[in-house]
Design a protein around this motif. Sequence first.
Motif, PDB file in Angstrom:
ATOM      1  N   ARG A  69      46.648  44.002  50.145  1.00  0.00           N
ATOM      2  CA  ARG A  69      46.563  45.419  50.492  1.00  0.00           C
ATOM      3  C   ARG A  69      47.489  46.243  49.584  1.00  0.00           C
ATOM      4  O   ARG A  69      47.112  47.311  49.092  1.00  0.00           O
ATOM      5  CB  ARG A  69      46.948  45.629  51.956  1.00  0.00           C
ATOM      6  CG  ARG A  69      46.709  47.051  52.481  1.00  0.00           C
ATOM      7  CD  ARG A  69      47.239  47.198  53.887  1.00  0.00           C
ATOM      8  NE  ARG A  69      46.648  46.221  54.784  1.00  0.00           N
ATOM      9  CZ  ARG A  69      45.484  46.378  55.388  1.00  0.00           C
ATOM     10  NH1 ARG A  69      44.795  47.501  55.188  1.00  0.00           N
ATOM     11  NH2 ARG A  69      45.011  45.446  56.195  1.00  0.00           N
ATOM     12  N   GLU A  70      48.710  45.740  49.345  1.00  0.00           N
ATOM     13  CA  GLU A  70      49.642  46.440  48.457  1.00  0.00           C
ATOM     14  C   GLU A  70      49.072  46.557  47.050  1.00  0.00           C
ATOM     15  O   GLU A  70      49.164  47.606  46.408  1.00  0.00           O
ATOM     16  CB  GLU A  70      50.977  45.692  48.407  1.00  0.00           C
ATOM     17  CG  GLU A  70      51.764  45.709  49.703  1.00  0.00           C
ATOM     18  CD  GLU A  70      53.020  44.881  49.607  1.00  0.00           C
ATOM     19  OE1 GLU A  70      53.349  44.435  48.471  1.00  0.00           O
ATOM     20  OE2 GLU A  70      53.677  44.650  50.633  1.00  0.00           O
ATOM     21  N   THR A  71      48.492  45.475  46.564  1.00  0.00           N
ATOM     22  CA  THR A  71      47.914  45.481  45.220  1.00  0.00           C
ATOM     23  C   THR A  71      46.755  46.474  45.125  1.00  0.00           C
ATOM     24  O   THR A  71      46.632  47.212  44.141  1.00  0.00           O
ATOM     25  CB  THR A  71      47.435  44.067  44.842  1.00  0.00           C
ATOM     26  OG1 THR A  71      48.560  43.186  44.809  1.00  0.00           O
ATOM     27  CG2 THR A  71      46.755  44.056  43.487  1.00  0.00           C
ATOM     28  N   VAL A  72      45.907  46.503  46.143  1.00  0.00           N
ATOM     29  CA  VAL A  72      44.779  47.444  46.157  1.00  0.00           C
ATOM     30  C   VAL A  72      45.282  48.880  46.103  1.00  0.00           C
ATOM     31  O   VAL A  72      44.761  49.714  45.340  1.00  0.00           O
ATOM     32  CB  VAL A  72      43.904  47.213  47.406  1.00  0.00           C
ATOM     33  CG1 VAL A  72      42.970  48.403  47.650  1.00  0.00           C
ATOM     34  CG2 VAL A  72      43.091  45.936  47.254  1.00  0.00           C
ATOM     35  N   ARG A 122      48.103  50.005  44.868  1.00  0.00           N
ATOM     36  CA  ARG A 122      48.638  50.295  43.532  1.00  0.00           C
ATOM     37  C   ARG A 122      47.516  50.494  42.519  1.00  0.00           C
ATOM     38  O   ARG A 122      47.563  51.386  41.679  1.00  0.00           O
ATOM     39  CB  ARG A 122      49.589  49.185  43.085  1.00  0.00           C
ATOM     40  CG  ARG A 122      50.970  49.281  43.700  1.00  0.00           C
ATOM     41  CD  ARG A 122      51.969  48.484  42.886  1.00  0.00           C
ATOM     42  NE  ARG A 122      51.626  47.066  42.873  1.00  0.00           N
ATOM     43  CZ  ARG A 122      52.102  46.193  43.765  1.00  0.00           C
ATOM     44  NH1 ARG A 122      52.890  46.600  44.733  1.00  0.00           N
ATOM     45  NH2 ARG A 122      51.774  44.931  43.704  1.00  0.00           N
ATOM     46  N   LEU A 123      46.506  49.634  42.596  1.00  0.00           N
ATOM     47  CA  LEU A 123      45.398  49.744  41.659  1.00  0.00           C
ATOM     48  C   LEU A 123      44.646  51.056  41.825  1.00  0.00           C
ATOM     49  O   LEU A 123      44.214  51.672  40.842  1.00  0.00           O
ATOM     50  CB  LEU A 123      44.439  48.566  41.834  1.00  0.00           C
ATOM     51  CG  LEU A 123      44.924  47.209  41.315  1.00  0.00           C
ATOM     52  CD1 LEU A 123      43.996  46.105  41.793  1.00  0.00           C
ATOM     53  CD2 LEU A 123      45.022  47.215  39.801  1.00  0.00           C
ATOM     54  N   GLN A 124      44.465  51.491  43.049  1.00  0.00           N
ATOM     55  CA  GLN A 124      43.762  52.743  43.291  1.00  0.00           C
ATOM     56  C   GLN A 124      44.472  53.914  42.629  1.00  0.00           C
ATOM     57  O   GLN A 124      43.829  54.857  42.156  1.00  0.00           O
ATOM     58  CB  GLN A 124      43.624  52.974  44.802  1.00  0.00           C
ATOM     59  CG  GLN A 124      42.628  52.030  45.457  1.00  0.00           C
ATOM     60  CD  GLN A 124      42.634  52.121  46.971  1.00  0.00           C
ATOM     61  OE1 GLN A 124      43.616  52.549  47.578  1.00  0.00           O
ATOM     62  NE2 GLN A 124      41.550  51.708  47.604  1.00  0.00           N
ATOM     63  N   GLN A 125      45.788  53.847  42.550  1.00  0.00           N
ATOM     64  CA  GLN A 125      46.546  54.893  41.863  1.00  0.00           C
ATOM     65  C   GLN A 125      46.518  54.698  40.352  1.00  0.00           C
ATOM     66  O   GLN A 125      46.388  55.656  39.589  1.00  0.00           O
ATOM     67  CB  GLN A 125      47.988  54.920  42.368  1.00  0.00           C
ATOM     68  CG  GLN A 125      48.108  55.307  43.840  1.00  0.00           C
ATOM     69  CD  GLN A 125      49.553  55.488  44.268  1.00  0.00           C
ATOM     70  OE1 GLN A 125      50.473  55.436  43.458  1.00  0.00           O
ATOM     71  NE2 GLN A 125      49.745  55.702  45.559  1.00  0.00           N
ATOM     72  N   ARG A 126      46.618  53.454  39.916  1.00  0.00           N
ATOM     73  CA  ARG A 126      46.683  53.188  38.473  1.00  0.00           C
ATOM     74  C   ARG A 126      45.373  53.471  37.759  1.00  0.00           C
ATOM     75  O   ARG A 126      45.359  53.662  36.541  1.00  0.00           O
ATOM     76  CB  ARG A 126      47.107  51.738  38.238  1.00  0.00           C
ATOM     77  CG  ARG A 126      48.563  51.476  38.613  1.00  0.00           C
ATOM     78  CD  ARG A 126      48.982  50.076  38.278  1.00  0.00           C
ATOM     79  NE  ARG A 126      50.360  49.846  38.674  1.00  0.00           N
ATOM     80  CZ  ARG A 126      51.011  48.711  38.489  1.00  0.00           C
ATOM     81  NH1 ARG A 126      50.385  47.695  37.913  1.00  0.00           N
ATOM     82  NH2 ARG A 126      52.268  48.586  38.876  1.00  0.00           N
ATOM     83  N   LEU A 127      44.263  53.460  38.481  1.00  0.00           N
ATOM     84  CA  LEU A 127      42.981  53.745  37.843  1.00  0.00           C
ATOM     85  C   LEU A 127      42.905  55.171  37.300  1.00  0.00           C
ATOM     86  O   LEU A 127      41.999  55.491  36.539  1.00  0.00           O
ATOM     87  CB  LEU A 127      41.835  53.503  38.831  1.00  0.00           C
ATOM     88  CG  LEU A 127      41.476  52.036  39.122  1.00  0.00           C
ATOM     89  CD1 LEU A 127      40.360  51.945  40.147  1.00  0.00           C
ATOM     90  CD2 LEU A 127      41.079  51.311  37.839  1.00  0.00           C
ATOM     91  N   GLN A 128      43.857  56.002  37.704  1.00  0.00           N
ATOM     92  CA  GLN A 128      43.892  57.361  37.167  1.00  0.00           C
ATOM     93  C   GLN A 128      44.391  57.388  35.727  1.00  0.00           C
ATOM     94  O   GLN A 128      44.250  58.390  35.038  1.00  0.00           O
ATOM     95  CB  GLN A 128      44.795  58.242  38.035  1.00  0.00           C
ATOM     96  CG  GLN A 128      44.391  58.299  39.501  1.00  0.00           C
ATOM     97  CD  GLN A 128      45.378  59.075  40.352  1.00  0.00           C
ATOM     98  OE1 GLN A 128      45.788  60.175  39.971  1.00  0.00           O
ATOM     99  NE2 GLN A 128      45.777  58.501  41.472  1.00  0.00           N
ATOM    100  N   TRP A 129      45.002  56.277  35.281  1.00  0.00           N
ATOM    101  CA  TRP A 129      45.549  56.207  33.931  1.00  0.00           C
ATOM    102  C   TRP A 129      44.950  55.023  33.183  1.00  0.00           C
ATOM    103  O   TRP A 129      44.395  54.102  33.801  1.00  0.00           O
ATOM    104  CB  TRP A 129      47.072  56.041  33.995  1.00  0.00           C
ATOM    105  CG  TRP A 129      47.756  57.238  34.590  1.00  0.00           C
ATOM    106  CD1 TRP A 129      48.052  58.420  33.973  1.00  0.00           C
ATOM    107  CD2 TRP A 129      48.210  57.374  35.941  1.00  0.00           C
ATOM    108  NE1 TRP A 129      48.672  59.282  34.840  1.00  0.00           N
ATOM    109  CE2 TRP A 129      48.779  58.668  36.062  1.00  0.00           C
ATOM    110  CE3 TRP A 129      48.205  56.545  37.062  1.00  0.00           C
ATOM    111  CZ2 TRP A 129      49.333  59.135  37.256  1.00  0.00           C
ATOM    112  CZ3 TRP A 129      48.750  57.004  38.245  1.00  0.00           C
ATOM    113  CH2 TRP A 129      49.297  58.286  38.329  1.00  0.00           C
ATOM    114  N   PRO A 130      45.063  55.000  31.873  1.00  0.00           N
ATOM    115  CA  PRO A 130      44.565  53.862  31.092  1.00  0.00           C
ATOM    116  C   PRO A 130      45.321  52.581  31.457  1.00  0.00           C
ATOM    117  O   PRO A 130      46.463  52.640  31.936  1.00  0.00           O
ATOM    118  CB  PRO A 130      44.835  54.270  29.637  1.00  0.00           C
ATOM    119  CG  PRO A 130      44.988  55.757  29.681  1.00  0.00           C
ATOM    120  CD  PRO A 130      45.581  56.084  31.013  1.00  0.00           C
ATOM    121  N   PRO A 131      44.708  51.416  31.236  1.00  0.00           N
ATOM    122  CA  PRO A 131      45.393  50.152  31.531  1.00  0.00           C
ATOM    123  C   PRO A 131      46.684  50.015  30.727  1.00  0.00           C
ATOM    124  O   PRO A 131      46.793  50.495  29.603  1.00  0.00           O
ATOM    125  CB  PRO A 131      44.369  49.092  31.111  1.00  0.00           C
ATOM    126  CG  PRO A 131      43.059  49.786  31.173  1.00  0.00           C
ATOM    127  CD  PRO A 131      43.329  51.211  30.785  1.00  0.00           C
TER     128      PRO A 131
END
Length: 256
Positions: free
Chosen positions: A110-113, A115-124
Amino acid sequence: MNTPTALIIEDEALPRQRLRDGLAQLWPQLQVLADAEDGDHGLALALDLRPDIVFVDIRLPGLDGLSLARRLKGLAHIVFVTAYDAHAVQAFEHGAIDYLLKPLAEARLRETVQRLQQRLQWPPAQLAQWLQQWAPPTLAPAGMPPPPAAPLRWLQASQGERLHLVMAADVTHFRSDNKYTCAVTAEGEFLLRLSLRDLLAQLDPGQFWQIHRAVVVNLAHVARVERRLTGMEVLLKGSDARLPVSQSFQSRFKPM
Protein backbone atom coordinates in the motif's frame (compact mmCIF):
# COMPACT_ATOMS: atom_id res chain seq x y z
CA MET A 1 -4.14 11.42 -16.98
CA ASN A 2 -3.81 8.23 -19.04
CA THR A 3 -4.41 4.85 -17.43
CA PRO A 4 -1.19 3.87 -15.61
CA THR A 5 0.40 0.64 -16.80
CA ALA A 6 2.77 -1.88 -15.27
CA LEU A 7 4.83 -4.97 -16.03
CA ILE A 8 5.66 -7.73 -13.51
CA ILE A 9 8.92 -9.66 -13.90
CA GLU A 10 9.02 -12.49 -11.36
CA ASP A 11 10.07 -16.10 -11.85
CA GLU A 12 7.96 -17.60 -9.04
CA ALA A 13 4.28 -18.14 -9.81
CA LEU A 14 2.92 -17.60 -6.28
CA PRO A 15 4.61 -14.22 -5.56
CA ARG A 16 3.74 -13.11 -9.09
CA GLN A 17 0.05 -13.87 -8.57
CA ARG A 18 0.02 -12.31 -5.10
CA LEU A 19 1.49 -9.11 -6.50
CA ARG A 20 -1.10 -9.05 -9.28
CA ASP A 21 -3.92 -9.63 -6.78
CA GLY A 22 -2.58 -7.02 -4.37
CA LEU A 23 -2.27 -4.39 -7.09
CA ALA A 24 -5.77 -5.15 -8.36
CA GLN A 25 -7.16 -4.59 -4.88
CA LEU A 26 -5.13 -1.51 -3.89
CA TRP A 27 -4.89 0.17 -7.30
CA PRO A 28 -7.72 -1.01 -9.56
CA GLN A 29 -6.94 1.74 -12.11
CA LEU A 30 -3.50 0.24 -12.76
CA GLN A 31 -3.38 -1.94 -15.88
CA VAL A 32 -0.88 -4.80 -15.65
CA LEU A 33 0.05 -5.28 -19.30
CA ALA A 34 1.92 -8.57 -18.95
CA ASP A 35 4.28 -10.56 -16.80
CA ALA A 36 7.51 -12.43 -17.44
CA GLU A 37 9.34 -15.27 -15.71
CA ASP A 38 12.91 -14.33 -16.68
CA GLY A 39 14.96 -11.20 -17.18
CA ASP A 40 15.55 -11.48 -20.91
CA HIS A 41 11.86 -11.87 -21.72
CA GLY A 42 11.03 -9.15 -19.21
CA LEU A 43 13.43 -6.70 -20.84
CA ALA A 44 11.98 -7.41 -24.28
CA LEU A 45 8.45 -6.82 -22.99
CA ALA A 46 9.46 -3.61 -21.21
CA LEU A 47 11.07 -2.18 -24.35
CA ASP A 48 8.10 -3.21 -26.47
CA LEU A 49 5.19 -2.26 -24.20
CA ARG A 50 6.80 0.77 -22.50
CA PRO A 51 4.93 0.44 -19.18
CA ASP A 52 4.95 3.26 -16.65
CA ILE A 53 6.10 0.92 -13.87
CA VAL A 54 8.18 -2.25 -13.81
CA PHE A 55 8.05 -4.56 -10.78
CA VAL A 56 11.17 -6.71 -11.07
CA ASP A 57 12.62 -9.46 -8.89
CA ILE A 58 16.34 -9.09 -8.32
CA ARG A 59 17.16 -12.77 -8.69
CA LEU A 60 15.94 -13.95 -12.08
CA PRO A 61 16.94 -16.64 -14.57
CA GLY A 62 19.12 -15.10 -17.26
CA LEU A 63 19.35 -11.33 -16.91
CA ASP A 64 19.10 -10.34 -13.23
CA GLY A 65 16.87 -7.52 -12.02
CA LEU A 66 19.65 -5.00 -11.40
CA SER A 67 21.11 -5.52 -14.88
CA LEU A 68 17.64 -5.20 -16.37
CA ALA A 69 17.12 -1.87 -14.58
CA ARG A 70 20.41 -0.63 -16.06
CA ARG A 71 19.21 -1.51 -19.56
CA LEU A 72 15.94 0.35 -19.12
CA LYS A 73 17.84 3.62 -18.45
CA GLY A 74 14.99 5.53 -16.86
CA LEU A 75 12.24 4.38 -19.26
CA ALA A 76 10.00 3.29 -16.36
CA HIS A 77 9.58 3.65 -12.63
CA ILE A 78 11.30 0.64 -11.07
CA VAL A 79 10.18 -1.30 -8.01
CA PHE A 80 12.57 -4.06 -6.96
CA VAL A 81 11.10 -7.19 -5.42
CA THR A 82 13.58 -8.93 -3.17
CA ALA A 83 14.07 -11.70 -0.67
CA TYR A 84 17.55 -10.38 0.16
CA ASP A 85 18.77 -10.04 3.74
CA ALA A 86 18.74 -6.90 5.87
CA HIS A 87 22.02 -5.59 4.37
CA ALA A 88 20.43 -5.32 0.94
CA VAL A 89 17.26 -3.77 2.32
CA GLN A 90 19.38 -1.14 4.06
CA ALA A 91 21.08 -0.36 0.74
CA PHE A 92 17.70 0.15 -0.91
CA GLU A 93 16.55 2.50 1.82
CA HIS A 94 19.72 4.58 1.60
CA GLY A 95 19.24 4.83 -2.14
CA ALA A 96 15.60 5.93 -1.82
CA ILE A 97 14.62 3.13 -4.19
CA ASP A 98 11.21 1.51 -4.11
CA TYR A 99 11.36 -2.12 -3.05
CA LEU A 100 9.03 -4.88 -1.87
CA LEU A 101 10.04 -7.77 0.35
CA LYS A 102 8.95 -11.33 -0.25
CA PRO A 103 6.62 -12.58 1.11
CA LEU A 104 4.58 -9.53 0.17
CA ALA A 105 2.90 -7.61 2.99
CA GLU A 106 -0.27 -5.64 2.17
CA ALA A 107 0.74 -2.64 4.29
CA ARG A 108 4.11 -2.35 2.52
CA LEU A 109 2.51 -2.70 -0.91
CA ARG A 110 0.00 0.00 0.00
CA GLU A 111 2.86 2.40 0.84
CA THR A 112 4.57 1.64 -2.46
CA VAL A 113 1.34 2.20 -4.41
CA GLN A 114 0.82 5.58 -2.75
CA ARG A 115 4.39 6.66 -3.59
CA LEU A 116 4.08 5.49 -7.17
CA GLN A 117 0.82 7.34 -7.66
CA GLN A 118 2.64 10.55 -6.77
CA ARG A 119 5.82 9.76 -8.70
CA LEU A 120 3.93 9.18 -11.94
CA GLN A 121 3.57 12.95 -12.12
CA TRP A 122 7.31 13.13 -12.88
CA PRO A 123 9.68 11.27 -15.20
CA PRO A 124 11.24 8.04 -13.86
CA ALA A 125 14.30 8.45 -11.66
CA GLN A 126 17.70 7.87 -13.21
CA LEU A 127 19.08 4.90 -11.29
CA ALA A 128 22.44 4.58 -13.01
CA GLN A 129 24.49 6.14 -10.20
CA TRP A 130 22.74 4.17 -7.47
CA LEU A 131 23.03 0.91 -9.39
CA GLN A 132 26.73 1.49 -9.87
CA GLN A 133 27.23 2.01 -6.13
CA TRP A 134 25.29 -1.10 -5.19
CA ALA A 135 26.28 -3.93 -7.51
CA PRO A 136 25.32 -7.51 -6.73
CA PRO A 137 28.15 -9.31 -4.89
CA THR A 138 28.37 -12.02 -7.55
CA LEU A 139 29.62 -9.64 -10.23
CA ALA A 140 33.37 -9.36 -10.76
CA PRO A 141 35.70 -7.79 -13.36
CA ALA A 142 36.06 -9.73 -16.60
CA GLY A 143 38.43 -12.66 -16.25
CA MET A 144 38.34 -12.57 -12.45
CA PRO A 145 36.47 -15.10 -10.29
CA PRO A 146 33.65 -13.55 -8.24
CA PRO A 147 34.55 -12.84 -4.61
CA PRO A 148 32.89 -15.14 -2.09
CA ALA A 149 29.67 -13.71 -0.72
CA ALA A 150 29.53 -13.01 3.00
CA PRO A 151 27.47 -15.59 4.90
CA LEU A 152 23.93 -14.60 5.80
CA ARG A 153 23.64 -12.98 9.23
CA TRP A 154 19.97 -12.07 9.04
CA LEU A 155 17.09 -14.04 7.55
CA GLN A 156 13.78 -12.72 6.28
CA ALA A 157 11.18 -15.16 7.52
CA SER A 158 7.43 -15.23 8.00
CA GLN A 159 5.34 -16.43 10.91
CA GLY A 160 1.71 -16.40 9.88
CA GLU A 161 1.07 -13.08 8.13
CA ARG A 162 3.98 -11.28 9.80
CA LEU A 163 7.46 -10.78 8.40
CA HIS A 164 10.38 -11.16 10.81
CA LEU A 165 14.12 -10.57 10.66
CA VAL A 166 15.75 -13.53 12.38
CA MET A 167 19.44 -13.70 13.27
CA ALA A 168 21.03 -16.77 11.71
CA ALA A 169 22.97 -17.32 14.94
CA ASP A 170 19.67 -17.75 16.83
CA VAL A 171 18.52 -20.61 14.61
CA THR A 172 19.11 -24.02 16.22
CA HIS A 173 18.43 -25.90 13.01
CA PHE A 174 16.73 -25.69 9.63
CA ARG A 175 14.24 -28.24 8.36
CA SER A 176 13.22 -28.70 4.74
CA ASP A 177 9.55 -28.06 3.96
CA ASN A 178 9.15 -28.88 0.26
CA LYS A 179 10.35 -25.79 -1.69
CA TYR A 180 10.57 -23.78 1.54
CA THR A 181 12.58 -24.11 4.74
CA CYS A 182 11.56 -23.95 8.39
CA ALA A 183 13.96 -22.09 10.70
CA VAL A 184 13.67 -23.30 14.30
CA THR A 185 14.63 -20.95 17.15
CA ALA A 186 13.94 -20.74 20.88
CA GLU A 187 11.19 -18.23 20.00
CA GLY A 188 9.40 -20.56 17.61
CA GLU A 189 9.44 -21.64 13.98
CA PHE A 190 9.67 -19.34 10.96
CA LEU A 191 9.15 -20.01 7.27
CA LEU A 192 11.83 -19.09 4.72
CA ARG A 193 10.90 -18.93 1.06
CA LEU A 194 14.10 -20.69 0.04
CA SER A 195 14.85 -24.33 -0.50
CA LEU A 196 17.21 -25.89 2.02
CA ARG A 197 19.79 -26.35 -0.73
CA ASP A 198 19.72 -22.67 -1.76
CA LEU A 199 19.84 -21.55 1.87
CA LEU A 200 22.78 -23.80 2.75
CA ALA A 201 24.85 -22.20 -0.01
CA GLN A 202 24.45 -18.82 1.75
CA LEU A 203 25.19 -19.95 5.31
CA ASP A 204 28.56 -20.08 7.09
CA PRO A 205 29.84 -23.63 6.38
CA GLY A 206 31.89 -23.55 9.57
CA GLN A 207 28.79 -22.98 11.69
CA PHE A 208 25.99 -24.76 9.83
CA TRP A 209 26.34 -28.44 8.94
CA GLN A 210 23.97 -30.53 6.92
CA ILE A 211 23.31 -33.75 8.87
CA HIS A 212 20.39 -35.09 6.87
CA ARG A 213 18.95 -34.41 3.44
CA ALA A 214 16.22 -32.41 5.20
CA VAL A 215 18.11 -30.98 8.21
CA VAL A 216 20.89 -28.42 8.73
CA VAL A 217 22.10 -27.84 12.30
CA ASN A 218 23.79 -24.84 13.93
CA LEU A 219 26.86 -26.27 15.69
CA ALA A 220 26.70 -23.51 18.32
CA HIS A 221 23.47 -25.07 19.61
CA VAL A 222 24.66 -28.70 19.65
CA ALA A 223 24.91 -30.18 23.15
CA ARG A 224 26.20 -33.63 22.18
CA VAL A 225 26.03 -36.40 19.62
CA GLU A 226 24.81 -39.87 20.60
CA ARG A 227 25.15 -43.19 18.85
CA ARG A 228 22.10 -45.39 19.28
CA LEU A 229 20.94 -48.69 17.86
CA THR A 230 18.76 -46.77 15.44
CA GLY A 231 21.66 -44.56 14.33
CA MET A 232 23.38 -41.31 15.25
CA GLU A 233 21.44 -38.37 16.71
CA VAL A 234 22.27 -34.74 17.52
CA LEU A 235 20.92 -33.33 20.79
CA LEU A 236 20.43 -29.58 21.13
CA LYS A 237 21.13 -27.36 24.12
CA GLY A 238 18.07 -26.60 26.22
CA SER A 239 15.84 -28.80 24.09
CA ASP A 240 14.48 -32.32 24.01
CA ALA A 241 14.76 -32.39 20.22
CA ARG A 242 16.76 -35.22 18.68
CA LEU A 243 17.92 -34.67 15.12
CA PRO A 244 18.78 -37.77 13.07
CA VAL A 245 22.13 -37.91 11.29
CA SER A 246 22.08 -39.69 7.94
CA GLN A 247 24.68 -42.38 7.30
CA SER A 248 26.35 -40.24 4.62
CA PHE A 249 26.92 -37.37 7.11
CA GLN A 250 28.01 -39.36 10.17
CA SER A 251 31.70 -39.18 9.28
CA ARG A 252 31.67 -35.45 10.08
CA PHE A 253 31.22 -36.25 13.76
CA LYS A 254 33.78 -39.07 14.12
CA PRO A 255 36.67 -36.76 15.20
CA MET A 256 34.43 -35.13 17.85
